[in-house]
Design a protein around this motif. Structure first.
Motif, PDB file in Angstrom:
ATOM      1  N   UNK A 243       0.850  -1.206   0.000  1.00  0.00           N
ATOM      2  CA  UNK A 243       0.000   0.000   0.000  1.00  0.00           C
ATOM      3  C   UNK A 243       0.878   1.245   0.000  1.00  0.00           C
ATOM      4  N   UNK A 244       1.956   1.226   0.779  1.00  0.00           N
ATOM      5  CA  UNK A 244       2.861   2.380   0.810  1.00  0.00           C
ATOM      6  C   UNK A 244       3.452   2.641  -0.567  1.00  0.00           C
ATOM      7  N   UNK A 245       3.813   1.589  -1.280  1.00  0.00           N
ATOM      8  CA  UNK A 245       4.334   1.762  -2.640  1.00  0.00           C
ATOM      9  C   UNK A 245       3.285   2.406  -3.550  1.00  0.00           C
ATOM     10  N   UNK A 246       2.025   2.028  -3.368  1.00  0.00           N
ATOM     11  CA  UNK A 246       0.944   2.619  -4.167  1.00  0.00           C
ATOM     12  C   UNK A 246       0.768   4.094  -3.834  1.00  0.00           C
ATOM     13  N   UNK A 247       0.907   4.429  -2.539  1.00  0.00           N
ATOM     14  CA  UNK A 247       0.808   5.835  -2.134  1.00  0.00           C
ATOM     15  C   UNK A 247       1.937   6.641  -2.762  1.00  0.00           C
ATOM     16  N   UNK A 248       3.132   6.097  -2.690  1.00  0.00           N
ATOM     17  CA  UNK A 248       4.309   6.812  -3.189  1.00  0.00           C
ATOM     18  C   UNK A 248       4.244   7.045  -4.692  1.00  0.00           C
ATOM     19  N   UNK A 249       3.726   6.058  -5.414  1.00  0.00           N
ATOM     20  CA  UNK A 249       3.664   6.176  -6.874  1.00  0.00           C
ATOM     21  C   UNK A 249       2.401   6.859  -7.360  1.00  0.00           C
TER      22      UNK A 249
END
Length: 388
Positions: A243-249
């Protein structure tokens, strides 16, 4: 919220202390003996002090007052407040230059019953034009011009950013007479006048400070990096990390929704780990275990509040930042901050805000910075994971 005035400091200097000389700074370490935060201990009673938000005000030489919400420390055992010696002198100095009741609006401007003054800029085809534009109808006057002398004096109190980095020191300002609060009819009129003003100048009035889009990667790199480092060690299933990767991208359904997905998952894992710790602990009764297990059924607001209340150092400044992202002109309320966060989410993820009819339509500078809100929520999640 506790309100403290200059008169309080004079009448009770033993209760309201300026500076942190009576506090001892102590490191907070995790299980790996790594420093993750710090706390303050009262040197008088050796008790840990609480981080709180207070509103400090001072009546000046011209009979006006200046006020600002600031973070400070409070020792419940000694009933003493420890005030930051950085903000107090600046608020005192500002108070001596106003004849009105002036309030600092974080990252926005200044407000009194007489006038609201906030950052803005004019975007139009003409270049290098410095002038004043105004329009007035039905007792409401709107003016765009250079910063007033009082606004200049309040700049450092208004924004947490370096003044020259984003143009705070050279920005024009939009002034509305009278100042906030505005009733529904005034909100309609102000909206109309802004539209007429933009047609009059054949350009756009951009209230850039409130809509300040901090670049997620460039200006908040430590949020992602620090949280990523924690999750690599903490998140066994890699769901939170995903989820954090999705937020960052910036992938769908968007950072705003994803940050609440991350929050709910983190709170869920924290509860699972709490249960695991006491499962075979004889110091806990069956009732204690059952009560903890029942927390899975609680609403998000209650789960969040309970988890924050358990932190060794309460993230008061982060909660205050979140409040001001979504509650314009309202004094910080630590009791209702969790309800405010969840209602804000629900109004955008589920249904529109029903307060519009009662309060009136939203004014341009009241639109929150969703990037800033997401960053603050990540900071809050970071605090929660650090201690779990």
């Amino acid at each position: 919220m506790k309100k403290i005035s200059k008169a309080d400091l004079i009448r009770k200097p033993e209760k309201y202390l300026i500076g942190y000389n009576s506090l001892e700074k102590c490191a907070i370490k995790n299980k790996a003996d790594e420093e993750i935060d710090y706390k303050y201990i009262c040197k008088t009673c050796s008790s840990e002090v609480d981080t709180i938000i207070i509103e400090y005000s001072r009546k000046g030489d011209l009979k006006g007052t200046a006020s600002k919400e600031v973070a400070t420390y409070f020792c419940e055992n000694c009933d003493k407040y420890f005030l930051n010696d950085y903000w107090i002198p600046q608020i005192d100095a500002l108070a001596d230059q106003t004849k009105t009741k002036l309030k600092i609006l974080p990252e926005l401007g200044i407000n009194s019953s007489k006038e609201l003054e906030i950052f803005c800029e004019i975007l139009w085809d003409e270049e290098d034009y410095l002038g004043e534009f105004f329009i007035e109808e039905d007792g409401i006057k709107i003016c765009v011009s250079s910063q007033s002398s009082l606004f200049v004096e309040a700049l450092n109190l208004t924004t947490d950013y370096d003044l020259s980095d984003y143009g705070h020191d050279i920005s024009e300002t939009l002034k509305i007479n009278p100042g906030m609060p505005y009733n529904p009819e005034q909100r309609k009129k102000i909206t109309t006048l802004i539209a007429k003003l933009q047609m009059q100048i054949d350009g756009r009035v951009n209230l850039w400070t409130l809509n300040f889009k901090e670049n997620f990667i460039e200006h908040e790199p430590e949020i992602y990096k620090d949280l990523c480092d924690l999750l690599i060690e903490w998140d066994d299933d890699r769901i939170a990390l995903s989820i954090l990767n999705e937020i960052y991208s910036g992938k769908g359904p968007g950072r705003f929704i994803n940050v609440f997905r991350l929050l709910e998952y983190v709170l869920h894992i924290c509860l699972l780990r709490d249960i695991e710790k006491i499962r075979f602990d004889r110091n806990y009764s069956a009732n204690d275990f059952s009560e903890l297990a029942n927390q899975f059924q609680l609403d998000l607001k209650t789960k969040l509040k309970r988890r924050i209340d358990r932190l060794k150092v309460k993230p008061a400044e982060i909660l205050q930042d979140l409040w001001h992202r979504i509650s314009f002109g309202e004094s910080y309320d630590e009791v209702h901050i969790y309800e405010k966060i969840i209602r804000f989410r629900n109004s955008l993820a589920h249904k529109p805000n029903k307060d519009t009819v009662e309060i009136g339509i939203q004014l341009p500078w009241e639109e929150p910075s969703f990037v800033g809100f997401t960053n603050d929520m990540l900071r809050l999640i970071h605090k929660i994971i650090k201690e779990n």
